[in-house]
Design an enzyme around this catalytic site. Structure first.
Site, mmCIF file in Angstrom:
data_model
loop_
_atom_site.group_PDB
_atom_site.id
_atom_site.type_symbol
_atom_site.label_atom_id
_atom_site.label_comp_id
_atom_site.label_asym_id
_atom_site.label_seq_id
_atom_site.Cartn_x
_atom_site.Cartn_y
_atom_site.Cartn_z
ATOM 1 N N GLU A 1 -26.698 -135.343 54.303
ATOM 2 C CA GLU A 1 -27.343 -136.250 53.356
ATOM 3 C C GLU A 1 -26.392 -137.164 52.596
ATOM 4 O OE1 GLU A 1 -27.076 -132.913 53.291
ATOM 5 O OE2 GLU A 1 -26.883 -132.127 51.278
ATOM 6 N N GLU B 1 -30.885 -126.461 49.277
ATOM 7 C CA GLU B 1 -31.552 -126.422 50.583
ATOM 8 C C GLU B 1 -32.987 -125.898 50.516
ATOM 9 O OE1 GLU B 1 -30.506 -128.037 53.018
ATOM 10 O OE2 GLU B 1 -28.394 -128.316 52.499
ATOM 11 N N HIS C 1 -35.840 -134.326 56.006
ATOM 12 C CA HIS C 1 -35.059 -133.330 55.260
ATOM 13 C C HIS C 1 -33.894 -134.014 54.522
ATOM 14 C CE1 HIS C 1 -33.093 -129.322 54.733
ATOM 15 N NE2 HIS C 1 -32.009 -130.080 54.764
ATOM 16 N N HIS D 1 -33.086 -134.705 50.324
ATOM 17 C CA HIS D 1 -31.855 -134.432 49.568
ATOM 18 C C HIS D 1 -31.510 -135.560 48.597
ATOM 19 C CE1 HIS D 1 -30.220 -130.675 50.992
ATOM 20 N NE2 HIS D 1 -30.252 -131.021 52.261
ATOM 21 N N ASP E 1 -18.480 -121.677 54.243
ATOM 22 C CA ASP E 1 -18.915 -121.826 55.642
ATOM 23 C C ASP E 1 -19.258 -120.464 56.249
ATOM 24 O OD1 ASP E 1 -18.693 -124.537 55.721
ATOM 25 O OD2 ASP E 1 -16.836 -124.599 56.891
ATOM 26 N N TYR F 1 -32.149 -121.749 53.006
ATOM 27 C CA TYR F 1 -33.213 -122.679 53.397
ATOM 28 C C TYR F 1 -34.576 -121.999 53.312
ATOM 29 C CZ TYR F 1 -29.592 -125.657 55.495
ATOM 30 O OH TYR F 1 -28.498 -126.454 55.698
ATOM 31 N N PRO G 1 -21.335 -131.788 63.824
ATOM 32 C CA PRO G 1 -21.668 -130.356 63.858
ATOM 33 C C PRO G 1 -23.008 -129.958 63.247
ATOM 34 C CG PRO G 1 -19.982 -130.780 62.187
ATOM 35 C CD PRO G 1 -20.237 -132.088 62.882
ATOM 36 N N TYR G 2 -23.694 -130.873 62.553
ATOM 37 C CA TYR G 2 -24.963 -130.517 61.908
ATOM 38 C C TYR G 2 -26.119 -131.345 62.459
ATOM 39 C CZ TYR G 2 -22.217 -127.745 58.748
ATOM 40 O OH TYR G 2 -21.382 -126.795 58.246
ATOM 41 N N GLY G 3 -27.335 -130.949 62.084
ATOM 42 C CA GLY G 3 -28.517 -131.734 62.436
ATOM 43 C C GLY G 3 -28.495 -133.046 61.675
ATOM 44 N N GLY G 4 -28.179 -132.913 60.401
ATOM 45 C CA GLY G 4 -28.087 -134.094 59.558
ATOM 46 C C GLY G 4 -27.245 -133.777 58.353
ATOM 47 N N CYS H 1 -17.635 -133.295 54.965
ATOM 48 C CA CYS H 1 -16.948 -132.637 53.848
ATOM 49 C C CYS H 1 -17.652 -131.393 53.322
ATOM 50 C CB CYS H 1 -16.752 -133.615 52.695
ATOM 51 S SG CYS H 1 -15.505 -134.850 53.054
#
Ligand code: BES
Ligand code: ZN
Length: 621
Positions: free
Chosen positions: A261, A308, A285, A289, A382, A390, A256-259, A133
């Protein structure tokens, strides 16, 4: 009051949300979910409740139990505004209290959900559904105040024939309906659902890792050594963990992401399962969060760095804490100094990545490389996403830490997080709190050029003095290769990198890639050197995605024969945008036709957000 969020069509300042109940029915055969959301609100007399939606079908709305007229506005970049009329003769007794419930269904244009048929999963035993989301895709899952400025405690339930997890603590399951409770108030972007053939194993006293059963044991091994230690270090830095459990789910490759939260359900890319425990920092990481982002939240995506930048800062403090403990155990002469070296090494990797990322923005850098973003023209957050919040964010916090001194900054951390927990804030409230807390150090804080940090595009205004002890070996080797390229005499051996850990390999490859940006050096003139490097260092081991990715990028940059196909095929095995977007962007520069060919081949395996971003990057529909 923090600044208003320009990325929502809702009239959120008119309402306070006391509680939200979200029920979803997962229809795997129809690739959609339908459901009901019920809001307990306190209003300020507004005649209408405006919520965000995007490609949703709305079938009914009720206010205090009675059907209410509603209308859906025409679609704009930020979605379609749903307006529900609030009767003036509110019958709830207390006129300001409202219960609003809405029936809805997602459509095939939903950008939050990805459905996988069972053949697209690792175990091929059941279909899989997952959800992403952040930043503004919650509105394509359910009608909501889709802004990080609004928080609510939730009860979640979902009907699905498969194992299901949502963004809260599991209460019970019966008749294929699964119930969850999120008692800490959370914003809409943290709502999530995953359903499929999922199983779990413990990785600590308050942690379970979930995944498809075929990779579960590997997932357990990857994380069980570190995660509880990470939580304990973070608790000492900030304050005790409030969410009770830190469970995680290793996702199918299209994630689509590394992680991500999600509270009680941290989502992770499967590229972390590299069998060397060297990508576990991504989980650190996401854990960080739990305090920054999930308890203390940016009030809009213009202030995303507060989420971030702070998270990267704490993630690196955790890494330093672990390095310190390990050094102490192995009898290192100065464990504290070693901990700091590791933190500075990570910061150097980040600095270089920031440099590359700003360079790759080209003309849009003047707009998107500022720390505080301007999204008032309705730009999709986006589109502004990059490493800037970051790494520039980290560097600002590091700069402040250096100015006030580490010991003093350490005392500020819990103060800041206690002051803003359960709330959302903007950059200026952060700065005011800093001045308030360090009232005796105002003169020191005044030496920080705040305007340059907040609004100037490009690299941070201050060049930090990082300790380069661990990085030097990577730089020395880079320079040896540059010299060798110029003289075309190669005399290298596997020993050069035998002591490197994965992060040092990453830094070495990254600094080789950066060479190409110098006026006097182009890798395309030195493909022979890269063939030699391949022979001596054997980087072609696809287990650690961070290493392999940079290696493949370097080979394509150097026009090594066969390199386009190696990178192109590899892009079909990952879905993480960190790799996929720059991968296709580079292929597009070297050979647009083949870039488009590979993207067409693998498009269906990517998440809708990733597809949209790559299409924009490649300039296609
Ligand atoms: N919350 C982000 C992912 C995100 C950001 C999703 C913006 C959607 C919009 C997550 O915490 C994150 O930063 N992930 C990084 C991990 C890395 C910095 C260790 C990622 O995905 O690469
Ligand atoms: Zn993050």
């Amino acid at each position: 009051m923090p600044e208003l969020d320009p990325s929502t069509l809702s009239n959120y300042p008119q309402f306070k949300v006391n509680h939200t109940a979200l029920h979803l029915n997962v229809l795997f055969d129809e690739l959609r979910v339908h459901g009901t959301v019920t809001y307990d609100l306190v209003g300020t007399g507004s005649k209408s409740l405006d919520l965000d939606t995007s490609f949703l079908k709305i079938t009914a709305a009720k206010v205090n139990g009675s059907p209410a007229p509603f209308s859906l506005g025409t679609r704009e970049i930020l979605g379609s505004r749903l307006s529900i009329a609030i009767p003036s003769d509110n019958t709830n007794g207390d006129a300001s209290k409202l219960t609003v419930s809405i029936d809805f269904s997602t459509t095939d244009q939903c950008t939050a959900l990805q459905f996988l048929n069972k053949d697209a999963t690792s175990g091929k035993s059941a279909p899989f559904l997952f959800c992403q989301c952040q930043a503004i895709h919650a509105r394509s899952l359910f009608p909501c105040f889709d802004t990080p400025a609004v928080k609510s405690p939730y009860t979640f339930s979902a009907n699905s024939p498969h194992f299901t997890l949502m963004a809260g603590i599991h209460q019970r399951s019966s008749n294929n309906t699964h119930y969850f409770e999120q008692s800490v108030p959370i914003p809409s972007y943290l709502v999530s659902i995953a359903s499929g053939d999922i199983a779990g194993l413990p990785i600590g006293p308050r942690l379970t890792v979930y995944s498809e059963p075929v990779i579960l044991k590997d997932c357990q091994w990857e994380f069980e050594k570190d995660m509880e230690n990470f939580i304990e270090i973070a608790e000492k830095l900030v304050f005790p963990y409030e969410w009770k459990r830190f469970d995680s789910l290793v996702m199918p490759k299209g994630f689509p992401y590394g992680g991500m939260e999600i509270p009680n359900l941290c989502l992770l890319t499967p590229t972390l399962i590299c069998k060397d425990r060297l990508q576990v920092s991504v989980m650190a990481h996401e854990l960080a969060h739990s305090w920054l982002g999930n308890l203390v939240t940016n009030c809009s995506w213009e202030h995303f760095w507060l989420n971030e930048g702070w998270t990267v800062y704490i993630e690196r403090r955790i890494a330093a804490g672990i390095a310190y403990a390990e050094a102490k155990e192995s009898g290192h002469a100065d464990p504290a100094a070693y901990g700091e070296q590791v933190r500075h090494f990570d910061a150097i990797i980040g600095w270089n990545a920031l440099d590359l990322s700003i360079q790759s923005m080209g003309a849009s850098a003047s707009r998107f490389s500022t720390l505080v973003q301007d999204l008032k023209d309705g730009t999709d957050p986006d589109d502004s996403f990059s490493l800037v919040p970051y790494e520039k964010g980290f560097n600002l916090l590091f700069h402040i830490e250096q100015k006030v001194g580490l010991d003093h900054f350490d005392k500020f951390i819990p103060h800041y997080f206690k002051k803003f927990r359960y709330q959302s804030l903007d950059t200026y409230e952060f700065k005011d709190t800093l001045y308030e807390y360090f009232s005796e150090k105002r003169a020191v804080l005044d030496t920080i050029d705040w305007d340059a940090w907040f609004y100037q595009p490009g690299m941070p205004p201050v060049d930090p003095k990082f300790n380069t002890e661990l990085a030097d070996a990577c730089y020395v080797l880079t320079e040896s290769w540059r010299q060798a390229c110029l003289s075309r005499k190669y005399n290298f051996s596997p020993k050069d990198i035998s002591q490197f850990n994965a992060n040092q390999n990453v830094l070495f490859l990254e600094s080789l890639l950066t060479l190409d940006k110098r006026d006097d050096f182009e890798w395309s003139n030195h493909a022979d050197a890269l063939v030699e490097m391949d022979r001596v260092y054997a980087y072609n081991n696809p287990q650690n995605a961070e290493v392999v990715f940079r290696w493949y990028m370097l080979r394509v940059t150097g026009h090594v024969p066969g390199s386009i196909d190696t990178l192109g095929e590899w892009l079909g095995t990952v879905g993480r945008m960190k790799f996929v977007r720059p991968g296709y962007a580079l292929l597009n520069v070297v050979d647009r036709e083949r870039a488009l060919g590979y993207f067409a081949k693998f498009k269906q395996t990517y998440h809708p957000i990733c597809i949209a971003m790559v299409c924009k990057d490649l300039g296609i529909e």
